[in-house]
Design a protein around this motif. Structure first.
Motif, short mmCIF file in Angstrom:
data_model
loop_
_atom_site.label_atom_id
_atom_site.label_comp_id
_atom_site.label_asym_id
_atom_site.label_seq_id
_atom_site.Cartn_x
_atom_site.Cartn_y
_atom_site.Cartn_z
N PRO A 39 0.80 -1.23 0.00
CA PRO A 39 0.00 0.00 0.00
C PRO A 39 0.84 1.28 0.00
O PRO A 39 2.06 1.26 0.09
N GLU A 40 0.11 2.38 -0.06
CA GLU A 40 0.69 3.72 0.08
C GLU A 40 1.13 3.94 1.52
O GLU A 40 0.44 3.52 2.46
N LEU A 41 2.27 4.60 1.70
CA LEU A 41 2.74 5.03 3.02
C LEU A 41 2.64 3.90 4.05
O LEU A 41 1.93 4.00 5.05
N VAL A 42 3.40 2.84 3.82
CA VAL A 42 3.31 1.66 4.70
C VAL A 42 3.73 1.97 6.13
O VAL A 42 3.33 1.26 7.06
N LEU A 43 4.51 3.03 6.32
CA LEU A 43 4.87 3.47 7.67
C LEU A 43 4.14 4.75 8.05
O LEU A 43 4.57 5.47 8.96
N GLU A 48 11.27 7.41 7.17
CA GLU A 48 12.17 6.37 7.68
C GLU A 48 13.28 6.19 6.65
O GLU A 48 13.09 5.53 5.63
N GLU A 49 14.42 6.81 6.92
CA GLU A 49 15.48 6.84 5.91
C GLU A 49 16.06 5.46 5.62
O GLU A 49 16.66 5.25 4.56
N ASP A 50 15.87 4.50 6.53
CA ASP A 50 16.42 3.16 6.31
C ASP A 50 15.46 2.25 5.54
O ASP A 50 15.83 1.14 5.16
N GLY A 69 4.88 1.85 -1.10
CA GLY A 69 4.67 3.27 -0.92
C GLY A 69 5.27 3.75 0.39
O GLY A 69 5.12 3.11 1.43
N TYR A 70 5.94 4.91 0.34
CA TYR A 70 6.58 5.45 1.55
C TYR A 70 6.83 6.94 1.37
O TYR A 70 6.73 7.48 0.26
N ARG A 76 8.25 13.68 -0.38
CA ARG A 76 7.44 13.22 -1.50
C ARG A 76 6.78 11.90 -1.15
O ARG A 76 7.38 11.06 -0.49
N ASN A 77 5.55 11.78 -1.59
CA ASN A 77 4.79 10.54 -1.40
C ASN A 77 5.17 9.63 -2.57
O ASN A 77 4.79 9.88 -3.71
N ARG A 78 5.92 8.57 -2.29
CA ARG A 78 6.60 7.81 -3.35
C ARG A 78 6.13 6.36 -3.41
O ARG A 78 5.83 5.74 -2.39
N LEU A 79 6.09 5.84 -4.63
CA LEU A 79 5.89 4.41 -4.87
C LEU A 79 7.14 3.92 -5.58
O LEU A 79 7.44 4.35 -6.70
N GLY A 80 7.89 3.05 -4.91
CA GLY A 80 9.16 2.59 -5.46
C GLY A 80 9.16 1.12 -5.78
O GLY A 80 8.51 0.32 -5.10
N VAL A 81 9.88 0.76 -6.83
CA VAL A 81 10.07 -0.64 -7.21
C VAL A 81 11.46 -1.06 -6.73
O VAL A 81 12.46 -0.44 -7.10
#
Length: 235
Positions: A39-43, A48-50, A69-70, A76-81
């Protein structure tokens, strides 16, 4: 192509997230999935830089693509692969008055296509679903499936399903959406003809087989994109 999505709630810390996520990644891999959508923004809205490094390591160790998503720097609200990208920053931050949203978040610059196993995937986040222009842009770029991370409020759950099915059907593409379980809205997948492939409202995994032969045949039979007349309705 088999993909998985995880319906899970917001986690309070990275160790807690990994405790839940590691078994899910391995389960998805064992069941034949090539990628897992989170999901979006899992934390939540805490940075959380790590987190990116942890997801990079998990994806590499499991030989599995993890799409998560994080909150990234910017913010920035990001979705990363993971591993190795690409990375999509939410083009449409949610700024509705009177509701928690993306205040202070910088908008992304545009669509991001992930090329994987010879297929093209368009990345998006939650409120982006309200903007059909983004998804049509993806379709015109040759995208065959949308991967959407979400934290959609449960009180608007019916609207979420309407928008997702519309974005899939009008662009004749698969749409997989992983929603945060704590919001009260489900996670699900939609076929290129708009019908619901499956839905999950309890925490856990949901797996789908994307039939690209069906997609190609459906687009050939009903060539919506070829029938467009953009000269008649400039936006």
């Amino acid at each position: 192509m088999r993909l998985a999505l995880a319906h899970l709630g917001r986690q309070e810390s990275l160790p807690r997230l990994l405790k839940i996520l590691v078994p899910l990644v391995h389960q998805a891999r064992e069941e034949g999935a090539l990628a897992l959508l989170l999901p979006e923004l899992v934390l939540g809205r805490q940075g959380e830089e790590d987190l990116p490094q942890a997801l990079e390591a998990l994806a590499g160790e499991s030989r599995m693509r993890v799409v998560a998503g994080y909150l990234a720097q910017g913010p920035r609200n990001r979705l990363g692969v993971f591993p190795q990208g690409p990375f999509y920053d939410k083009v449409h931050p949610f700024l509705a008055l009177g509701e928690e949203g993306d205040e202070g978040v910088e908008p992304g610059e545009g669509p991001v296509v992930w090329e994987f196993q010879g297929r093209r995937f368009g990345l998006a986040l939650c409120y982006d679903l309200d903007f059909p222009e983004l998804f049509r842009s993806y379709a015109l770029m040759g995208v065959e499936a949308f991967l959407v991370g979400s934290a959609w409020p449960g009180e608007y759950g019916e609207l979420l399903l309407v928008l997702a099915r519309a974005r899939a059907a009008e662009n004749q593409a698969y749409l997989l959406l992983a929603n945060r379980a704590d919001t009260g809205s489900p996670s699900f997948a939609v076929a290129p003809d708009g019908h619901l492939l499956g839905l999950k409202d309890e925490e856990g995994l949901l797996l789908f087989d994307l039939d690209f032969a069906f997609l190609e045949a459906y687009r050939t039979r009903y060539p919506i994109l070829r029938h467009r007349r953009p000269e008649a309705y400039r936006l």
